[in-house]
Design a protein around this motif. Structure first.
Motif, PDB file in Angstrom:
ATOM      1  N   TYR A 296      -1.320  -5.447 -19.654  1.00 46.87           N
ATOM      2  CA  TYR A 296      -1.357  -6.900 -19.798  1.00 46.87           C
ATOM      3  C   TYR A 296      -1.603  -7.307 -21.251  1.00 46.87           C
ATOM      4  N   ALA A 297      -2.357  -6.487 -21.976  1.00 43.00           N
ATOM      5  CA  ALA A 297      -2.587  -6.761 -23.395  1.00 43.00           C
ATOM      6  C   ALA A 297      -1.284  -6.654 -24.186  1.00 43.00           C
TER       7      ALA A 297
ATOM      8  N   ALA B 270       0.386  -9.485 -26.459  1.00 50.81           N
ATOM      9  CA  ALA B 270       0.674  -9.222 -27.871  1.00 50.81           C
ATOM     10  C   ALA B 270       2.136  -9.477 -28.201  1.00 50.81           C
ATOM     11  N   MET B 271       3.035  -9.041 -27.317  1.00 53.95           N
ATOM     12  CA  MET B 271       4.453  -9.266 -27.557  1.00 53.95           C
ATOM     13  C   MET B 271       4.788 -10.753 -27.486  1.00 53.95           C
TER      14      MET B 271
ATOM     15  N   LYS C 114     -13.028  -7.748 -23.699  1.00 56.18           N
ATOM     16  CA  LYS C 114     -13.548  -8.878 -24.456  1.00 56.18           C
ATOM     17  C   LYS C 114     -12.655  -9.183 -25.653  1.00 56.18           C
ATOM     18  N   TRP C 115     -12.181  -8.123 -26.324  1.00 58.91           N
ATOM     19  CA  TRP C 115     -11.299  -8.298 -27.488  1.00 58.91           C
ATOM     20  C   TRP C 115      -9.957  -8.903 -27.068  1.00 58.91           C
ATOM     21  N   PHE C 116      -9.378  -8.345 -26.010  1.00 54.17           N
ATOM     22  CA  PHE C 116      -8.066  -8.824 -25.565  1.00 54.17           C
ATOM     23  C   PHE C 116      -8.098 -10.304 -25.192  1.00 54.17           C
TER      24      PHE C 116
ATOM     25  N   GLU D 283      -9.547 -13.883 -31.506  1.00 58.22           N
ATOM     26  CA  GLU D 283      -9.451 -12.905 -32.592  1.00 58.22           C
ATOM     27  C   GLU D 283      -8.306 -11.924 -32.352  1.00 58.22           C
ATOM     28  N   PHE D 284      -8.057 -11.616 -31.095  1.00 58.45           N
ATOM     29  CA  PHE D 284      -6.973 -10.688 -30.754  1.00 58.45           C
ATOM     30  C   PHE D 284      -5.631 -11.244 -31.253  1.00 58.45           C
TER      31      PHE D 284
END
Length: 596
Positions: free
Chosen positions: A504-505, A509-510, A572-574, A578-579
């Motif tokens: 999912y990340a 991102a894409m 948490k990052w994803f 900030e991601f």
């Protein structure tokens, strides 16, 4: 697959239905030259209109109404509807590629050349003195012999794009007749989607033949029941299974409109196989004992046991909808279809099924119908269980989502399990073209930055937002682009299988970095950029690993002593803003480096 690709698939399947005697007009699509194929697709386009709007399933019967050719008076097809008391005159202009199909208009002079008035006046020659072709003369004969012709009205159908023209002006162009235009949007909505979902041609009156030879006390049990939704009449009787097979073969999912699911195909394989075995492999009537029967909703119901035939009766059901037993009915239709060229009567001989008809004597509006259907679904034990999500499939929000996704992106959102089974079965679409309902919400959340939520179970069941919130800003565009990315990333066949969070990340991102401004470019960008993007994914995650690293302490099981270890809070990052910044920074630098 685009909507135009799907249309071409449907037209090619229609062409392949043509008997060998018509191979000159309809050459097989695998061997036809481009010009011949385009001409046959143009005729098949008229077939599609006749099939969807009037339920004419037989190719030869539809071809009877195709008049397209030399000296056709500008009329490409017609249909005389005894049910609607309307005679339809069809003018069609099929475009052979997606761009022209969507953008190119029919020339107004092509409407002006329709000789509807001359043909209705019985003229045998056009204004240039040319004799009308045989099909136009056939049309004139059929109109002249139509009973009660004075009660009929006339309508012109334009299967082509006409933009920015008033209905009054269009009526003048067509010779003063009411005119309906099927432009590219209407074609996709009213012809293509009904074909792939099996919802074309709504049933108004069903005529069902009843066998009285083994009925001791008449054909039915009937009684009136008072419910909180108003008064209903319940009629219970056994009907020949072949009658249900015929009905479902013709009307398909259009008669399952209020059913919480459509034909389940592979998901209901065990039950469907048992039905087939009982019908095909036995000559006795165990089916009447083994099957729980079918429940049908009706506005009006009539039974006549005195029709001039011994041991025969006729049942008429007005505006029927099967709300329980759809799997049984659809499986019977598949058996019927598979045996049409064999002795189909013998296959179904002496086999009957219990039919319960609920006739709404009061409160026939959709709200009461849906409430009653929900009550029945909750109370009835079905052979293939109705899961809770199925009961939401007819919710207004789900219907709006489905329409939006198809209209704007050509996506086939499966709000109701099995609703596109007919399209897959007939090879109009592929299984991978279908967006399963839970997967839609996973794509919605992941592509819009809520990656942890995308992993939750039963997402379809746990929604409490409005359609306006769903379609706000570019959320749906993100969802569509994310789904295209997901199709590249994931090889998972089961849409309900739990995936790792990185999948999912990657979708998110894409979407952040690759999504272009124009929807028409989405597929091209995904195809061209996917592999390079993914090749840098591990480097990307490793590069930022330090910022999400946490040092923790635990007790070593072997030594019983405390030890430190590193953990990484990817979730948490994803999910963070900030991601998005990190994706743009890292991949932006890669792109710059590749172009230097």
């Amino acid at each position: 697959m685009t909507k135009f690709d799907t249309l071409i698939n449907i037209l090619d399947k229609i062409i392949d239905e043509a008997p060998s005697s018509m191979s000159k007009k309809y050459p097989k699509t695998v061997t036809a030259k481009e010009e011949s194929l385009n001409q046959s697709r143009s005729r098949a386009f008229i077939h599609l209109y006749l099939k969807v709007n009037f339920g004419i399933l037989d190719f030869t019967e539809r071809e009877h109404y195709i008049t397209d050719g030399s000296y056709d008076g500008g009329i490409d097809g017609y249909y005389i509807s005894q049910e609607n008391k309307t005679i339809y005159f069809i003018q069609s202009k099929f475009r052979t590629n997606s761009k022209n199909f969507q953008e190119k208009e029919i020339e107004l002079k092509e409407i002006l050349v329709m000789d509807v008035n001359r043909i209705l006046d019985g003229e045998v020659l056009d204004e240039s003195g040319n004799e009308y072709n045989g099909k136009i003369k056939q049309l004139q004969r059929e109109i002249s012999t139509t009973e009660n012709i004075a009660r009929y009205s006339y309508q012109v159908i334009i299967l082509a794009n006409i933009f920015d023209i008033k209905q009054s002006e269009l009526r003048k162009l067509s010779g003063g007749f009411a005119t309906s235009v099927f432009d590219f949007e209407s074609c996709y909505e009213k012809l293509v989607f009904p074909m792939i979902s099996g919802t074309f041609h709504q049933a108004t009156d069903l005529n069902i033949n009843i066998d009285l030879s083994n009925k001791n006390a008449g054909s039915k049990i009937s009684y009136t029941v008072q419910t909180k939704k108003g008064e209903c009449e319940i009629t219970v009787l056994f009907v020949p299974t072949i009658e249900l097979g015929k009905i479902m073969y013709k009307y398909k999912n259009s008669i399952l409109k209020y059913n919480p699911r459509s034909y389940l195909g592979h998901e209901g394989k065990k039950v469907n196989n048992a039905i087939q075995e009982t019908i095909i492999e036995t000559v006795t009537n165990e089916f009447a004992l083994f099957n729980n029967g079918i429940t049908m909703l009706s506005d009006e119901t009539y039974i006549n046991e005195r029709i001039g035939q011994k041991n025969k009766a006729q049942l008429i059901v007005n505006n029927p909808q099967i709300i329980n037993g759809g799997q049984t009915s659809y499986t019977l239709s598949r058996i019927y279809e598979d045996n049409l060229e064999n002795d189909v009567e013998k296959v179904f001989q002496n086999k009957e099924v219990l039919l319960k008809i609920i006739t709404l004597l009061e409160n026939k509006d959709d709200i009461n119908k849906l409430e009653l259907i929900n009550d029945i679904s909750n109370a009835t034990n079905q052979q293939t269980p109705v899961i809770n999500a199925d009961k939401l499939s007819n919710d207004k929000l789900q219907i709006k989502i489905q329409k939006w996704l198809f209209d704007n992106y050509g996506l086939l959102y499966e709000r109701k399990r099995g609703e596109f089974a007919d399209g897959v079965y007939n090879s109009y679409i592929r299984q991978e073209d279908i967006l399963e309902r839970n997967l839609f919400f996973r794509m919605f959340y992941s592509s819009n930055g809520e990656i942890s939520k995308a992993r939750q179970k039963r997402l379809f069941m746990n929604q409490n937002f409005s359609f306006e919130e769903l379609t706000k800003n570019d959320k749906m565009d993100n969802t569509y682009f994310g789904f295209l990315c997901f199709q590249k990333i994931s090889k998972v066949k089961n849409p309900n299988q739990r995936l790792d969070i990185a999948t999912y990340a990657k979708v998110r991102a894409m979407t952040i970095f690759l999504k272009p401004a124009k929807k028409n470019d989405y597929q091209r960008v995904v195809d061209n950029s996917f592999y390079e993007f993914i090749s840098h994914w591990k480097s990307f995650v490793d590069y930022y690993k330090g910022k999400i690293e946490n040092t923790k302490t635990r007790i070593n099981r072997r030594t019983k002593l405390p030890e430190t270890y590193q953990s990484y809070n990817y979730a948490k990052w994803f999910d963070s803003d900030e991601f998005e910044v990190d994706v743009k920074t890292f991949y932006g630098e890669k792109t710059t480096a590749n172009t230097v």
